[in-house]
Motif scaffolding. Structure first.
Motif, mmCIF file in Angstrom:
data_model
loop_
_atom_site.group_PDB
_atom_site.id
_atom_site.type_symbol
_atom_site.label_atom_id
_atom_site.label_comp_id
_atom_site.label_asym_id
_atom_site.label_seq_id
_atom_site.Cartn_x
_atom_site.Cartn_y
_atom_site.Cartn_z
ATOM 1 N N ALA A 192 82.739 27.834 49.172
ATOM 2 C CA ALA A 192 83.669 28.913 49.510
ATOM 3 C C ALA A 192 83.338 29.379 50.924
ATOM 4 O O ALA A 192 82.184 29.702 51.227
ATOM 5 C CB ALA A 192 83.530 30.068 48.531
ATOM 6 N N HIS A 193 84.350 29.384 51.758
ATOM 7 C CA HIS A 193 84.176 29.839 53.150
ATOM 8 C C HIS A 193 84.832 31.208 53.284
ATOM 9 O O HIS A 193 86.054 31.303 53.297
ATOM 10 C CB HIS A 193 84.836 28.844 54.104
ATOM 11 N N HIS B 49 84.749 4.746 51.062
ATOM 12 C CA HIS B 49 83.986 3.609 50.548
ATOM 13 C C HIS B 49 82.811 4.071 49.683
ATOM 14 O O HIS B 49 81.687 3.564 49.806
ATOM 15 C CB HIS B 49 83.512 2.718 51.692
ATOM 16 N N GLY B 50 83.093 5.047 48.827
ATOM 17 C CA GLY B 50 82.089 5.500 47.874
ATOM 18 C C GLY B 50 81.161 6.582 48.365
ATOM 19 O O GLY B 50 80.263 7.002 47.624
ATOM 20 N N LYS B 51 81.334 7.079 49.592
ATOM 21 C CA LYS B 51 80.460 8.141 50.086
ATOM 22 C C LYS B 51 80.767 9.469 49.390
ATOM 23 O O LYS B 51 81.893 9.732 48.976
ATOM 24 C CB LYS B 51 80.640 8.310 51.596
ATOM 25 N N LYS B 52 79.753 10.309 49.316
ATOM 26 C CA LYS B 52 79.906 11.644 48.756
ATOM 27 C C LYS B 52 80.841 12.463 49.625
ATOM 28 O O LYS B 52 80.766 12.430 50.853
ATOM 29 C CB LYS B 52 78.540 12.331 48.674
ATOM 30 N N ILE B 53 81.721 13.238 48.971
ATOM 31 C CA ILE B 53 82.655 14.114 49.678
ATOM 32 C C ILE B 53 82.351 15.558 49.323
ATOM 33 O O ILE B 53 82.220 15.919 48.153
ATOM 34 C CB ILE B 53 84.117 13.788 49.322
ATOM 35 N N TRP B 54 82.210 16.371 50.360
ATOM 36 C CA TRP B 54 82.058 17.819 50.212
ATOM 37 C C TRP B 54 83.238 18.502 50.898
ATOM 38 O O TRP B 54 83.666 18.067 51.974
ATOM 39 C CB TRP B 54 80.772 18.317 50.876
ATOM 40 N N PHE B 55 83.752 19.570 50.304
ATOM 41 C CA PHE B 55 84.670 20.470 51.002
ATOM 42 C C PHE B 55 83.789 21.553 51.617
ATOM 43 O O PHE B 55 83.449 22.544 50.984
ATOM 44 C CB PHE B 55 85.678 21.088 50.040
ATOM 45 N N SER B 56 83.383 21.338 52.863
ATOM 46 C CA SER B 56 82.334 22.165 53.458
ATOM 47 C C SER B 56 82.852 23.476 54.033
ATOM 48 O O SER B 56 82.166 24.494 53.994
ATOM 49 C CB SER B 56 81.592 21.369 54.541
ATOM 50 N N GLN B 57 84.038 23.455 54.613
ATOM 51 C CA GLN B 57 84.654 24.672 55.156
ATOM 52 C C GLN B 57 86.013 24.778 54.484
ATOM 53 O O GLN B 57 86.955 24.076 54.854
ATOM 54 C CB GLN B 57 84.772 24.590 56.675
ATOM 55 N N ASN B 58 86.103 25.673 53.527
ATOM 56 C CA ASN B 58 87.156 25.558 52.530
ATOM 57 C C ASN B 58 87.558 26.949 52.059
ATOM 58 O O ASN B 58 86.716 27.705 51.579
ATOM 59 C CB ASN B 58 86.586 24.721 51.359
ATOM 60 N N GLY B 59 88.847 27.290 52.232
ATOM 61 C CA GLY B 59 89.270 28.596 51.769
ATOM 62 C C GLY B 59 90.669 28.953 52.228
ATOM 63 O O GLY B 59 91.395 28.134 52.814
ATOM 64 N N TRP B 60 91.033 30.187 51.959
ATOM 65 C CA TRP B 60 92.334 30.756 52.331
ATOM 66 C C TRP B 60 92.078 32.195 52.753
ATOM 67 O O TRP B 60 91.506 32.972 51.983
ATOM 68 C CB TRP B 60 93.286 30.695 51.138
ATOM 69 N N PRO B 61 92.485 32.595 53.955
ATOM 70 C CA PRO B 61 92.135 33.944 54.426
ATOM 71 C C PRO B 61 92.943 35.036 53.741
ATOM 72 O O PRO B 61 94.079 34.830 53.322
ATOM 73 C CB PRO B 61 92.461 33.876 55.921
ATOM 74 N N ALA C 268 84.344 17.766 54.733
ATOM 75 C CA ALA C 268 85.716 17.994 55.171
ATOM 76 C C ALA C 268 86.064 19.474 55.151
ATOM 77 O O ALA C 268 85.657 20.220 54.261
ATOM 78 C CB ALA C 268 86.685 17.217 54.276
ATOM 79 N N HIS C 269 86.850 19.877 56.135
ATOM 80 C CA HIS C 269 87.386 21.229 56.178
ATOM 81 C C HIS C 269 88.751 21.222 55.506
ATOM 82 O O HIS C 269 89.667 20.524 55.949
ATOM 83 C CB HIS C 269 87.503 21.704 57.624
#
Length: 374
Positions: free
Chosen positions: A343-344, A284-296, A233-234
């Motif tokens: 960290a993006h 439904h139990g899947k792994k969650i990543w914050f893949s594109q994640n940040g604040w400019p 997720a972004h």
């Protein structure tokens, strides 16, 4: 990436055996302290760390449109590992130099980091992504170390949000990738906003406040969530129209209140949590990543807030990551093994304003030492 609003099969079982949600032992990859073998092992069995240990800070997004040399990749990846305790590099952008992913694999092996690979669609509406897909799949099969480095293959960036492919066509690509990569036991996902994964046509309140799109583009986001192996997720609260004082918003947004004001990055957890809660409800139990994640830390023509109150500066960028770090226990508790966040992005030379390093890559813009477990 231009954003006009911020809305946002189970992990494989080839994991090492250790206590869930405690820091990974040094006997699995890419645990901190793991020693890379000189050659590729004979089997993936017990190679990857349990996804339940892969929460909190896991690494950086890293843009590759510069087509960095192998020596530059080795230097940067080793810096991510040694200086920041990064376990993964999430690729962003594309380098179309033939064989470039072989250099990624070599650099990652050298540094001891895993890679979240990316099939980059870009923003031109062309078909170059197909060649990138085929090139990546070819190297994943031909390079004996590639399957030991590549944690997941992502379709991105934001193909749903950018309407690159309609959901049905995107699902077909996910299914094809799963088939092609099944023997390598590499999961497949889509990297996009939480907003994009919603079936907005079924929500009349939300639909009334969206641009006019065809039914096929309004529906199917949740079906994509069902098709992918993990959720990437972004999380970009700077762009949220809800990054305001909760006033004069559409009904679907007005039910959401930020107390205190979410325009300050340090107070943006309610925005992050709203996206996370939705993703958990559909995962439904899947792994969650914050893949594109940040604040400019600065704006640019493609990076503009949707709330006049959201401010881009170095203090807010720093505060955003400190806020995430302070919520390590909440991220750890998420179903599917907790949330691992990137960290993006690595440096401002890769995407202005988002870097942890400045554009020269000589200096950090602020102290950065988030937790990798809690």
């Amino acid at each position: 990436m231009v954003v006009f609003t911020h809305p946002i099969a189970i992990e494989p079982t080839y994991t090492a055996d250790h206590d869930a949600r405690s820091p990974a032992s040094a006997g699995c990859f890419p645990a901190l302290g793991f020693t890379m073998p000189s050659d590729a092992p004979s089997s993936l069995n017990n190679w990857w760390c349990d996804s339940h240990t892969e929460y909190a800070f896991v690494g950086f997004s890293y843009e590759v449109t510069q087509c960095q040399s192998l020596s530059a990749l080795k230097s940067d990846f080793l810096d991510i590992r040694k200086k920041f305790n990064g376990r993964y590099v999430r690729l962003y952008g594309a380098c179309d130099r033939p064989g470039f992913y072989n250099d990624i694999v070599d650099a990652a092996w050298h540094a001891g980091v895993g890679v979240q690979a990316l099939i980059w669609f870009g923003f031109n509406g062309d078909s170059k992504w197909m060649n990138r897909r085929d090139e990546l799949f070819s190297i994943l099969h031909s390079n004996p170390k590639a399957k030991f480095i590549t944690r997941v293959v992502q379709f991105g960036s934001e193909p749903l949000f950018d309407h690159v492919l309609e959901p049905g066509a995107l699902i077909a690509q996910v299914d094809l990738a799963k088939e092609k990569l099944a023997s390598l036991r590499i999961p497949v996902t889509v990297s996009d906003l939480a907003y994009s994964f919603r079936d907005v046509r079924s929500n009349n309140l939300l639909q009334n406040h969206l641009p006019i799109l065809s039914d096929s583009k309004l529906d199917g986001g949740e079906k994509v969530l069902q098709a992918i192996d993990s959720i990437n997720a972004h999380i970009l609260p700077f762009f949220s129209s809800r990054a305001s004082k909760g006033m004069n918003q559409p009904p679907i947004m007005a039910a959401f209140r930020c107390q205190p004001d979410c325009t300050a990055a340090i107070n943006s957890w309610p925005l992050v949590k709203a996206d996370l809660d939705y993703l958990i409800s559909q995962a439904h139990g899947k792994k969650i990543w914050f893949s594109q994640n940040g604040w400019p830390s600065r704006t640019s023509p493609g990076v503009q807030p949707n709330s006049p109150n959201a401010v881009a500066n170095v203090q807010n960028e720093k505060d955003y990551y400190n806020m995430l770090d302070s919520h390590c226990p909440d991220l750890k508790a998420a179903p599917g093994g907790g949330v691992g966040w990137f960290a993006h992005i690595y440096s401002d030379s890769q995407e202005p304003g988002y870097g942890i390093y400045d554009a020269s890559e000589a200096s950090l813009k602020f102290p950065f030492a988030p937790r990798t477990s809690c």
